[in-house]
Design a protein around this motif. Structure first.
Motif, PDB file in Angstrom:
ATOM      1  N   MET A   1       0.857  -1.341   0.023  1.00  0.00           N
ATOM      2  CA  MET A   1      -0.185  -0.106   0.050  1.00  0.00           C
ATOM      3  C   MET A   1       0.903   1.433   0.070  1.00  0.00           C
ATOM      4  O   MET A   1       1.759   1.229   0.740  1.00  0.00           O
ATOM      5  CB  MET A   1      -0.874   0.018   1.247  1.00  0.00           C
ATOM      6  N   THR A   2       0.455   2.304  -0.786  1.00  0.00           N
ATOM      7  CA  THR A   2       1.476   3.263  -1.128  1.00  0.00           C
ATOM      8  C   THR A   2       0.890   4.199   0.211  1.00  0.00           C
ATOM      9  O   THR A   2      -0.066   4.114   0.754  1.00  0.00           O
ATOM     10  CB  THR A   2       1.233   4.136  -2.202  1.00  0.00           C
ATOM     11  N   GLU A   3       1.773   5.349   0.446  1.00  0.00           N
ATOM     12  CA  GLU A   3       1.474   6.520   1.509  1.00  0.00           C
ATOM     13  C   GLU A   3       0.172   7.071   1.236  1.00  0.00           C
ATOM     14  O   GLU A   3      -0.585   7.176   1.965  1.00  0.00           O
ATOM     15  CB  GLU A   3       2.666   7.279   1.594  1.00  0.00           C
ATOM     16  N   PHE A   4       0.034   7.470  -0.094  1.00  0.00           N
ATOM     17  CA  PHE A   4      -1.370   7.997  -0.523  1.00  0.00           C
ATOM     18  C   PHE A   4      -2.315   7.200  -0.372  1.00  0.00           C
ATOM     19  O   PHE A   4      -3.316   7.641   0.134  1.00  0.00           O
ATOM     20  CB  PHE A   4      -1.220   8.586  -2.029  1.00  0.00           C
ATOM     21  N   GLN A   5      -2.235   5.818  -0.793  1.00  0.00           N
ATOM     22  CA  GLN A   5      -3.420   5.040  -0.401  1.00  0.00           C
ATOM     23  C   GLN A   5      -3.882   4.844   0.988  1.00  0.00           C
ATOM     24  O   GLN A   5      -4.860   4.625   1.417  1.00  0.00           O
ATOM     25  CB  GLN A   5      -3.023   3.536  -1.038  1.00  0.00           C
ATOM     26  N   ARG A   6      -2.596   4.736   1.717  1.00  0.00           N
ATOM     27  CA  ARG A   6      -3.042   4.810   3.495  1.00  0.00           C
ATOM     28  C   ARG A   6      -3.912   6.001   3.698  1.00  0.00           C
ATOM     29  O   ARG A   6      -4.739   5.997   4.495  1.00  0.00           O
ATOM     30  CB  ARG A   6      -1.662   4.806   4.154  1.00  0.00           C
ATOM     31  N   LEU A   7      -3.273   7.084   3.273  1.00  0.00           N
ATOM     32  CA  LEU A   7      -4.224   8.358   3.642  1.00  0.00           C
ATOM     33  C   LEU A   7      -5.459   8.182   3.147  1.00  0.00           C
ATOM     34  O   LEU A   7      -6.392   8.784   3.741  1.00  0.00           O
ATOM     35  CB  LEU A   7      -3.177   9.783   3.174  1.00  0.00           C
ATOM     36  N   ASP A   8      -5.588   7.929   1.706  1.00  0.00           N
ATOM     37  CA  ASP A   8      -6.942   8.117   1.150  1.00  0.00           C
ATOM     38  C   ASP A   8      -7.777   7.154   1.567  1.00  0.00           C
ATOM     39  O   ASP A   8      -9.130   7.406   1.571  1.00  0.00           O
ATOM     40  CB  ASP A   8      -6.576   7.583  -0.399  1.00  0.00           C
ATOM     41  N   THR A   9      -7.577   5.780   2.077  1.00  0.00           N
ATOM     42  CA  THR A   9      -8.257   4.838   2.746  1.00  0.00           C
ATOM     43  C   THR A   9      -8.414   5.228   4.283  1.00  0.00           C
ATOM     44  O   THR A   9      -9.175   4.490   4.896  1.00  0.00           O
ATOM     45  CB  THR A   9      -7.788   3.556   2.394  1.00  0.00           C
ATOM     46  N   GLY A  10      -7.648   5.950   4.873  1.00  0.00           N
ATOM     47  CA  GLY A  10      -7.888   6.194   6.329  1.00  0.00           C
ATOM     48  C   GLY A  10      -8.724   6.853   6.890  1.00  0.00           C
ATOM     49  O   GLY A  10      -9.818   7.471   6.030  1.00  0.00           O
ATOM     50  N   ARG A  11      -8.993   7.394   7.949  1.00  0.00           N
ATOM     51  CA  ARG A  11     -10.052   8.253   8.583  1.00  0.00           C
ATOM     52  C   ARG A  11      -9.920   9.424   8.143  1.00  0.00           C
ATOM     53  O   ARG A  11      -8.764  10.216   8.202  1.00  0.00           O
ATOM     54  CB  ARG A  11      -9.991   8.106  10.104  1.00  0.00           C
ATOM     55  N   LEU A  12     -10.877  10.315   7.716  1.00  0.00           N
ATOM     56  CA  LEU A  12     -10.798  11.667   7.328  1.00  0.00           C
ATOM     57  C   LEU A  12     -11.946  12.530   8.151  1.00  0.00           C
ATOM     58  O   LEU A  12     -13.004  11.906   8.567  1.00  0.00           O
ATOM     59  CB  LEU A  12     -11.307  11.850   5.955  1.00  0.00           C
ATOM     60  N   TRP A  13     -11.828  13.524   8.444  1.00  0.00           N
ATOM     61  CA  TRP A  13     -12.507  14.468   9.340  1.00  0.00           C
ATOM     62  C   TRP A  13     -13.057  15.681   8.296  1.00  0.00           C
ATOM     63  O   TRP A  13     -12.530  16.069   7.529  1.00  0.00           O
ATOM     64  CB  TRP A  13     -11.619  15.017  10.498  1.00  0.00           C
ATOM     65  N   SER A  14     -14.455  15.763   8.558  1.00  0.00           N
ATOM     66  CA  SER A  14     -15.086  16.613   7.651  1.00  0.00           C
ATOM     67  C   SER A  14     -14.888  18.184   8.352  1.00  0.00           C
ATOM     68  O   SER A  14     -15.030  18.319   9.622  1.00  0.00           O
ATOM     69  CB  SER A  14     -16.641  16.465   7.843  1.00  0.00           C
ATOM     70  N   VAL A  15     -15.079  19.150   7.229  1.00  0.00           N
ATOM     71  CA  VAL A  15     -15.000  20.559   7.774  1.00  0.00           C
ATOM     72  C   VAL A  15     -16.568  20.983   7.813  1.00  0.00           C
ATOM     73  O   VAL A  15     -17.132  20.906   6.608  1.00  0.00           O
ATOM     74  CB  VAL A  15     -14.141  21.513   7.044  1.00  0.00           C
ATOM     75  N   MET A  16     -17.128  21.078   8.572  1.00  0.00           N
ATOM     76  CA  MET A  16     -18.864  21.183   8.872  1.00  0.00           C
ATOM     77  C   MET A  16     -18.972  22.383   8.558  1.00  0.00           C
ATOM     78  O   MET A  16     -20.157  22.596   7.967  1.00  0.00           O
ATOM     79  CB  MET A  16     -19.053  20.475  10.193  1.00  0.00           C
ATOM     80  N   GLY A  17     -18.516  23.400   9.232  1.00  0.00           N
ATOM     81  CA  GLY A  17     -19.213  24.794   9.124  1.00  0.00           C
ATOM     82  C   GLY A  17     -18.251  25.707   7.924  1.00  0.00           C
ATOM     83  O   GLY A  17     -17.355  25.685   8.232  1.00  0.00           O
ATOM     84  N   TRP A  18     -19.032  26.762   7.626  1.00  0.00           N
ATOM     85  CA  TRP A  18     -18.435  27.439   6.772  1.00  0.00           C
ATOM     86  C   TRP A  18     -17.363  28.282   7.549  1.00  0.00           C
ATOM     87  O   TRP A  18     -16.091  28.464   6.955  1.00  0.00           O
ATOM     88  CB  TRP A  18     -19.351  28.611   6.143  1.00  0.00           C
ATOM     89  N   ASP A  19     -17.552  28.809   8.717  1.00  0.00           N
ATOM     90  CA  ASP A  19     -16.489  29.463   9.574  1.00  0.00           C
ATOM     91  C   ASP A  19     -15.359  28.469   9.855  1.00  0.00           C
ATOM     92  O   ASP A  19     -14.299  28.791   9.851  1.00  0.00           O
ATOM     93  CB  ASP A  19     -17.067  30.088  10.838  1.00  0.00           C
TER      94      ASP A  19
END
Length: 141
Positions: A1-19
């Motif tokens: 698994m490439t470093e990018f694949q690890r990041l791409d399939t890992g946990r991501l956090w949403s930016v919920m608010g416009w501020d």
């Protein structure tokens, strides 16, 4: 698994608010060595200089605010909201069904990455207006 694949399939956090999105962009160091990829538009990721990253952030922010007609953002995701290495930005005009309940959820429209991205297949062809937007941003035709 490439470093990018690890990041791409890992946990991501949403930016919920416009501020929250406004503050998130301020934490991005444009000179840190970012790759940009327009999924379905650019054949390969582009390692960009600080000026191109600054322009991209300004233009993508304006596009999201103009075209995502919601009281919240929720379409920008990062592996780390304080010091991201991978940012996925979903196209407000290609979100599919809500809450990711689709059997074939749409992929991101754009990727910013500190690690060179692997090829990302598009879930559908990019509209011509997105192609023109991207090529105009990079100054090519």
């Amino acid at each position: 698994m490439t470093e990018f694949q690890r990041l791409d399939t890992g946990r991501l956090w949403s930016v919920m608010g416009w501020d929250q999105l406004t503050e998130f962009w301020k934490r991005i160091d444009p000179a840190a060595g970012w790759y940009l990829l327009a999924v379905g538009v650019s054949p390969a990721p582009t390692l960009c200089d600080a000026a191109a990253i600054t322009a991209f952030i300004a233009r993508i922010d304006a596009l999201l605010r103009a075209e995502h007609h919601e009281s919240y953002c929720g379409i920008v995701y990062a592996d780390d909201l304080e010091s991201p290495r991978l940012i996925k930005i979903y196209d407000p005009n290609n979100l599919g069904s809500s809450c990711g309940s689709s059997k074939n959820p749409p992929g991101p429209g754009w990727i910013m990455s500190r690690v060179e991205p692997d090829a990302i297949p598009a879930s559908r062809p990019a509209p011509e207006n997105r192609k023109r937007w991207w090529h105009g941003l990079l100054g090519d035709s």
